[in-house]
Design an enzyme around this catalytic site. Structure first.
Site, PDB file in Angstrom:
ATOM      1  N   HIS A 292       0.874  -1.178   0.000  1.00 34.14           N
ATOM      2  CA  HIS A 292       0.000   0.000   0.000  1.00 34.14           C
ATOM      3  C   HIS A 292       0.910   1.226   0.000  1.00 34.14           C
ATOM      4  O   HIS A 292       2.025   1.166   0.518  1.00 34.14           O
ATOM      5  CB  HIS A 292      -0.830  -0.056   1.303  1.00 34.14           C
ATOM      6  CG  HIS A 292      -1.916   0.968   1.408  1.00 34.14           C
ATOM      7  ND1 HIS A 292      -1.676   2.255   1.827  1.00 34.14           N
ATOM      8  CD2 HIS A 292      -3.256   0.891   1.197  1.00 34.14           C
ATOM      9  CE1 HIS A 292      -2.821   2.926   1.859  1.00 34.14           C
ATOM     10  NE2 HIS A 292      -3.797   2.109   1.478  1.00 34.14           N
TER      11      HIS A 292
ATOM     12  N   ASP B 164       2.900  -4.745   8.025  1.00 36.25           N
ATOM     13  CA  ASP B 164       1.689  -3.951   7.837  1.00 36.25           C
ATOM     14  C   ASP B 164       0.515  -4.931   7.887  1.00 36.25           C
ATOM     15  O   ASP B 164       0.265  -5.657   6.927  1.00 36.25           O
ATOM     16  CB  ASP B 164       1.772  -3.227   6.483  1.00 36.25           C
ATOM     17  CG  ASP B 164       0.434  -2.629   6.059  1.00 36.25           C
ATOM     18  OD1 ASP B 164      -0.575  -2.832   6.759  1.00 36.25           O
ATOM     19  OD2 ASP B 164       0.399  -1.977   4.995  1.00 36.25           O
TER      20      ASP B 164
ATOM     21  N   GLN C 179      -4.755  -5.319   6.734  1.00 37.89           N
ATOM     22  CA  GLN C 179      -5.753  -6.304   6.285  1.00 37.89           C
ATOM     23  C   GLN C 179      -5.618  -7.610   7.066  1.00 37.89           C
ATOM     24  O   GLN C 179      -6.615  -8.258   7.387  1.00 37.89           O
ATOM     25  CB  GLN C 179      -5.581  -6.596   4.786  1.00 37.89           C
ATOM     26  CG  GLN C 179      -5.719  -5.383   3.880  1.00 37.89           C
ATOM     27  CD  GLN C 179      -7.119  -4.810   3.849  1.00 37.89           C
ATOM     28  OE1 GLN C 179      -8.104  -5.517   4.072  1.00 37.89           O
ATOM     29  NE2 GLN C 179      -7.220  -3.516   3.594  1.00 37.89           N
TER      30      GLN C 179
ATOM     31  N   LYS D 146     -10.567  -1.162  10.363  1.00 39.31           N
ATOM     32  CA  LYS D 146     -10.705  -2.335   9.493  1.00 39.31           C
ATOM     33  C   LYS D 146     -11.084  -3.575  10.305  1.00 39.31           C
ATOM     34  O   LYS D 146     -11.284  -4.645   9.760  1.00 39.31           O
ATOM     35  CB  LYS D 146      -9.402  -2.608   8.739  1.00 39.31           C
ATOM     36  CG  LYS D 146      -8.942  -1.384   7.947  1.00 39.31           C
ATOM     37  CD  LYS D 146      -8.323  -1.729   6.653  1.00 39.31           C
ATOM     38  CE  LYS D 146      -7.569  -0.548   6.099  1.00 39.31           C
ATOM     39  NZ  LYS D 146      -8.138  -0.048   4.856  1.00 39.31           N
TER      40      LYS D 146
ATOM     41  N   CYS E 102      -4.805   2.503  -3.680  1.00 37.17           N
ATOM     42  CA  CYS E 102      -3.550   2.987  -3.054  1.00 37.17           C
ATOM     43  C   CYS E 102      -2.405   2.013  -3.290  1.00 37.17           C
ATOM     44  O   CYS E 102      -1.521   1.868  -2.430  1.00 37.17           O
ATOM     45  CB  CYS E 102      -3.718   3.248  -1.561  1.00 37.17           C
ATOM     46  SG  CYS E 102      -4.793   4.608  -1.183  1.00 37.17           S
TER      47      CYS E 102
HETATM   48  N1  PLP Z   1      -1.869  -0.945   4.433  1.00 38.35           N
HETATM   49  C1  PLP Z   1      -2.841  -1.666   3.868  1.00 38.35           C
HETATM   50  C2  PLP Z   1      -2.548  -3.051   3.380  1.00 38.35           C
HETATM   51  C3  PLP Z   1      -4.122  -1.142   3.753  1.00 38.35           C
HETATM   52  O1  PLP Z   1      -5.085  -1.867   3.197  1.00 38.35           O
HETATM   53  C4  PLP Z   1      -4.367   0.165   4.233  1.00 38.35           C
HETATM   54  C5  PLP Z   1      -5.694   0.770   4.055  1.00 38.35           C
HETATM   55  O2  PLP Z   1      -6.406   0.440   3.147  1.00 38.35           O
HETATM   56  C6  PLP Z   1      -3.319   0.863   4.835  1.00 38.35           C
HETATM   57  C7  PLP Z   1      -2.086   0.281   4.915  1.00 38.35           C
HETATM   58  C8  PLP Z   1      -3.520   2.238   5.393  1.00 38.35           C
HETATM   59  O3  PLP Z   1      -4.432   2.188   6.450  1.00 38.35           O
HETATM   60  P1  PLP Z   1      -5.008   3.516   7.100  1.00 38.35           P
HETATM   61  O4  PLP Z   1      -5.500   4.365   5.957  1.00 38.35           O
HETATM   62  O5  PLP Z   1      -6.101   3.040   7.983  1.00 38.35           O
HETATM   63  O6  PLP Z   1      -3.898   4.168   7.839  1.00 38.35           O
END
Ligand code: PLP
Length: 418
Positions: A134, A211, A214, A237, A375
């Site tokens: 992401h 990270d 998900q 999430k 993203c």
């Molecule tokens: N990493 C992954 C794999 C994600 O799916 C997301 C959000 O969709 C993020 C990071 C960023 O999360 P947040 O926008 O809640 O900080």
């Protein structure tokens, strides 16, 4: 009529109708049609217990925490503090001190990049991420590398959307100072072999960040079993309020790191000559925290822990299989992300159709999907596509909802192609 759905793959009974009743929004409509919510990878819906918890805080004990001697402040502090232990147990951290509240995954990664990273990454060093990150697990490391004169290295993935482990092994070197990888891809659904990724990095004493934005909702996360050095996820999430998140870090690493932001709560003493910092985790929690929503996070994680996890997982996997088979049987539909290990995220493209147009068409049927790059622009570049249509499922979704999606996709092809 409420019914217990039998999972067509595992035959395990999972009471979808019962869990659906916990989520008020799922009873709602969109454009006059029953809502079908397939945008769970963007954010999960919230159960009534979480909503009630927020209302209870604001109605009955709204106060700032850790500073007041009065009843309300004590009550709010207690409710807030207990969440740290709920999170600790949820991810099996060895101590509450390893749990830092942040506003989400993005902040968790930025915190580590700008504290641990700034302190330990120097000119000529390398930081490794994967090709399926992401943006929030790319840009903070790029910013760090740019500032320090270091280089960002990328583990390639194959055409199924799986990390190529042989290439990862080749990237690890004496120059590598940090590895940061996604547990589960939000655009492809791939579940990465993070335990092995961590083990290989640790052979060279390289710390690894995971990270789990998900992964937290699709897998059981045990930070001690993974042996990750840092792990972060967002509350929203995982059935909890927006603006909440968790950064886990191993005690010895957190203790050695400089603070992230300066302000109240993160200090033990402030003199104009010199400030001394508070102990972990407070050293990283400057200012008034997101009190209500962190209390809601506790309720969200407790709710999730109370669900039949194995049944929920089996149900999600069955939904994934069902949707993947039905979608790929439609002429002109191509799945993007066909890894062997996948969470219940289905990304697809349709020949000759724009993803956004399909998303808008499905919306008129009450079906919420996500369209675009999610993203993860480099993922789209690798597959040479501008974006995908993404349907992501959680345990409260049903096979009947997927049938509606299939019907919607077929209609879109018929109507939009001309
Ligand atoms: N990493 C992954 C794999 C994600 O799916 C997301 C959000 O969709 C993020 C990071 C960023 O999360 P947040 O926008 O809640 O900080």
């Amino acid at each position: 009529m409420d019914s217990v759905i039998t999972d067509p793959v595992t035959k395990a009974p999972f009471d979808v109708e019962s869990v659906r009743r916990d989520f008020p929004v799922l009873k709602g409509k969109a454009h006059g049609k029953p809502l079908i919510y397939f945008d769970n990878a963007a954010t999960s819906q919230k159960p009534q217990v979480v909503i009630d918890k927020l209302v209870d805080y604001y109605s009955n004990y709204n106060a700032n925490i850790h500073r007041g001697v009065h009843y309300l402040s004590q009550k709010a502090s207690n409710e807030f503090d207990v969440v740290r232990s709920i999170v600790q147990k949820f991810i099996n951290a060895s101590s509450e001190r390893e749990i830092i509240f942040v506003k989400g995954t993005t902040e968790g990664i930025n915190l580590v990049a700008s504290t641990y990273g700034r302190k330990n990454v120097k000119a000529g060093d390398e930081v490794i991420v994967s090709a399926m990150e992401h943006h929030s697990n790319i840009v903070p490391w790029q910013m760090l590398c740019e500032e320090k004169g270091a280089t960002l290295k990328v583990i390639p993935m194959n055409e199924k959307g799986e990390i190529i482990m042989e290439e990862y092994k080749k990237l690890l070197s004496d120059k590598t100072k940090f590895v940061s990888v996604v547990h589960t891809s939000n655009s492809l659904g791939t579940v990465n072999p993070v335990k092995e990724i961590i083990r290989l990095a640790h052979e060279r004493n390289i710390p690894v960040m995971v990270d789990a934005a998900q992964g937290i909702v699709h897998s059981t996360i045990d930070v001690q079993k993974l042996d990750c050095d840092f792990l972060t996820f967002s509350g929203h999430k995982v059935f909890s309020p927006t603006g909440t998140g968790v950064l886990f870090g191993k005690t010895e690493l957190l203790e050695a790191m400089p603070p992230y932001q300066g302000g109240g709560e993160m200090i033990s003493s402030v003199k104009f000559e010199k400030t001394t910092y508070n102990e972990i985790p407070y050293k990283f929690e400057a200012g008034t925290p997101n009190i209500a929503d962190v209390i809601g996070l506790g309720a969200g994680l407790n709710y999730f822990s109370g669900i039949d996890q194995a049944g929920a997982h089996a149900h999600e996997q069955a939904l994934l299989k069902y949707a993947s088979e039905k979608l790929s049987a439609i002429d002109g539909v191509r799945l993007i992300g066909t890894a062997k290990e996948k969470a219940s995220v289905v990304s697809f493209v349709i020949d000759g159709l724009n993803a956004l147009d399909v998303g808008m068409f499905l919306d008129t049927m009450g079906i919420a999907v996500r369209t675009g790059q999610h993203c993860t622009e480099p993922v789209m570049d690798q597959f040479c596509i501008p974006g995908t249509i993404r349907a992501s499922f959680l345990f409260y979704n049903t096979f009947a909802e997927i049938d509606s999606l299939i019907e919607g996709v077929k209609k879109a092809i018929k109507l939009l192609k001309n």
